[in-house]
Motif scaffolding. Sequence first.
Motif, PDB file in Angstrom:
ATOM      1  N   LEU A  24      60.161 -98.512  22.214  1.00 49.51           N
ATOM      2  CA  LEU A  24      59.608 -97.849  21.034  1.00 49.51           C
ATOM      3  C   LEU A  24      58.131 -97.533  21.213  1.00 49.51           C
ATOM      4  CD1 LEU A  24      61.399 -99.908  18.233  1.00 49.51           C
ATOM      5  CD2 LEU A  24      61.760 -97.483  18.755  1.00 49.51           C
ATOM      6  N   ALA A  29      57.295 -94.108  19.431  1.00 58.30           N
ATOM      7  CA  ALA A  29      58.076 -94.173  18.196  1.00 58.30           C
ATOM      8  C   ALA A  29      57.893 -95.473  17.438  1.00 58.30           C
ATOM      9  CB  ALA A  29      59.566 -93.975  18.501  1.00 58.30           C
ATOM     10  N   VAL A  32      57.110 -94.845  13.833  1.00 54.55           N
ATOM     11  CA  VAL A  32      57.979 -93.916  13.114  1.00 54.55           C
ATOM     12  C   VAL A  32      58.941 -94.746  12.279  1.00 54.55           C
ATOM     13  CG1 VAL A  32      59.747 -92.141  13.356  1.00 54.55           C
ATOM     14  CG2 VAL A  32      57.815 -92.211  14.956  1.00 54.55           C
ATOM     15  N   GLY A  34      62.032 -96.356  10.725  1.00 56.32           N
ATOM     16  CA  GLY A  34      63.405 -96.353  11.196  1.00 56.32           C
ATOM     17  C   GLY A  34      64.377 -96.681  10.080  1.00 56.32           C
ATOM     18  N   VAL A  38      67.903 -91.836   9.657  1.00 56.09           N
ATOM     19  CA  VAL A  38      67.068 -91.041  10.544  1.00 56.09           C
ATOM     20  C   VAL A  38      67.948 -90.249  11.513  1.00 56.09           C
ATOM     21  CG1 VAL A  38      65.373 -91.162  12.413  1.00 56.09           C
ATOM     22  CG2 VAL A  38      65.095 -92.590  10.379  1.00 56.09           C
ATOM     23  N   GLU A  41      66.598 -88.521  17.669  1.00 49.59           N
ATOM     24  CA  GLU A  41      65.733 -87.653  18.460  1.00 49.59           C
ATOM     25  C   GLU A  41      65.632 -88.252  19.848  1.00 49.59           C
ATOM     26  OE1 GLU A  41      61.123 -85.965  18.633  1.00 49.59           O
ATOM     27  OE2 GLU A  41      61.925 -86.825  16.773  1.00 49.59           O
ATOM     28  N   ARG A  43      64.178 -89.457  22.621  1.00 45.99           N
ATOM     29  CA  ARG A  43      62.933 -89.858  23.274  1.00 45.99           C
ATOM     30  C   ARG A  43      63.202 -90.694  24.527  1.00 45.99           C
ATOM     31  NH1 ARG A  43      61.452 -90.497  17.605  1.00 45.99           N
ATOM     32  NH2 ARG A  43      59.695 -89.119  17.070  1.00 45.99           N
ATOM     33  N   ASP A  84      68.898 -96.934  18.559  1.00 43.65           N
ATOM     34  CA  ASP A  84      67.936 -96.608  17.510  1.00 43.65           C
ATOM     35  C   ASP A  84      67.717 -95.094  17.497  1.00 43.65           C
ATOM     36  OD1 ASP A  84      65.434 -96.237  16.028  1.00 43.65           O
ATOM     37  OD2 ASP A  84      65.213 -98.414  16.200  1.00 43.65           O
ATOM     38  N   ARG A  86      65.411 -93.379  16.572  1.00 43.77           N
ATOM     39  CA  ARG A  86      64.061 -92.997  16.998  1.00 43.77           C
ATOM     40  C   ARG A  86      63.978 -92.841  18.511  1.00 43.77           C
ATOM     41  NH1 ARG A  86      60.806 -97.803  14.333  1.00 43.77           N
ATOM     42  NH2 ARG A  86      62.734 -98.869  14.993  1.00 43.77           N
TER      43      ARG A  86
END
Length: 444
Positions: A24, A29, A32, A34, A38, A41, A43, A84, A86
């Motif tokens: 993260l 992230a 950001v 969570g 959400v 995305e 990453r 996750d 994110r």
Amino acid sequence: MIEREGVRMTGWVEHVLWWHIYPLGFVGAAHVPGSAEVEPENRLGHIEAWLDHAIELGLNGILLGPVFESGTHGYDTSNYLRIDPRLGDDGDFDHLLHAAKQRGLRVLLDGVFNHVGTEFPLFRQAIAEGPDSPAARAFRFHWGSTNDLGLPAYDCFEGHQSLVELDHDAEEVVDLVADVMTHWLERGIDGWRLDAAYAVPQHFWARVLPRVRERFPECYILGEVIHGDYPAFVAESGVDAVTQYELWKAIWSSLASANFWELSHALGRHATFLESFVPQTFVGNHDVTRIATQIEDPRHLGHAYAVLLTVGGTPSIYYGDEMGYTGTKEQRVGGDDQVRPVMPATPAELGLGHDTYAMVKSLVAVRRRHPWLHTARATDLTLTNEVYAYDLRGPDGERIVVCLNISAEPATFDDVPATVLAGDAALATSSVMVAPHSWAVLGD
């Protein structure tokens, strides 16, 4: 499984060196928000772009911090079976895993099985259905009392009410953890780091891990243990290894305070651990001040890595440390930010740390060429506050000597091997001279 000097271990672990990442933070992230709502995305591609960096350094494993759905920092899990959002989705994780495997990288995941977040569905179900519900058996509630969050009181991790402790005496929790561990092993990971393993009764792990190993006998299980009787924990829980915090502290503290007696003592203790298991060794991770900050004097950073990459253990290098990153762990909200930083999109965008990287790479190369160091035990040769040398012996007569000098004067070492494997030393007929604030790894 193989056996080395009486220690049973998963065979591939003898050769693995981990690059430890806090995902993260790495991908930017961490702050950001969570939640289950959400939109994913991708990453994780950010991490994939760095896999060759680990390969070039000489590492062959990726130890990933939390990747499962959570509300904040990853250690308040809300869904063990979902990546996750994110970071991405299941497909993004599979792509990263495939990319790692193509490069010959082993992958370890971080399992937070002592506690879950307050949005964990089974916890919300227990609150909704009350004390007599099957869901309530998975937690230790104190019905009739209310906590600061306005919820029925429950046992929580180290006073953090956002981290709900599981009831490890409950059969439902044994099933839950065993199922999660085998699910991701089926997906292709190579093992687990068990977060806060020290907070979980050993008898719980002793029930879960045989079920996991029955299906995946080659998986590697590492328990996070900070204090206590390491060998007893390994024996009673069934993990393969624990985190060697005693050695971590001695490495940076002995260098920062010019007291190699502390390091010598810790290596003596470390040798006794190696009689029954191989600890996971490190000079940095996501929970501690970075090694370059701890020791303060940049001339002594190589000394820390010389110890890490020669003594027995399964070493890990925390992302950024190999480039001399600094950062302080602070006990406050946001106090992890300095040690869990965002990395550039690619290694090519880095503008620092090249000398440190080259130094670490040279020591990783020594470790890779001498896999017997995995179980090697150090024997003191020279010991003062500021000068230290220790000897390591292989099963077939191999010999490596590590010479450390943090004093302002040259140090001479007698009866040592005459080849410099890493570091710097001046060779004479029967001795070696190491310059002030320098180090050398010597071999036959």
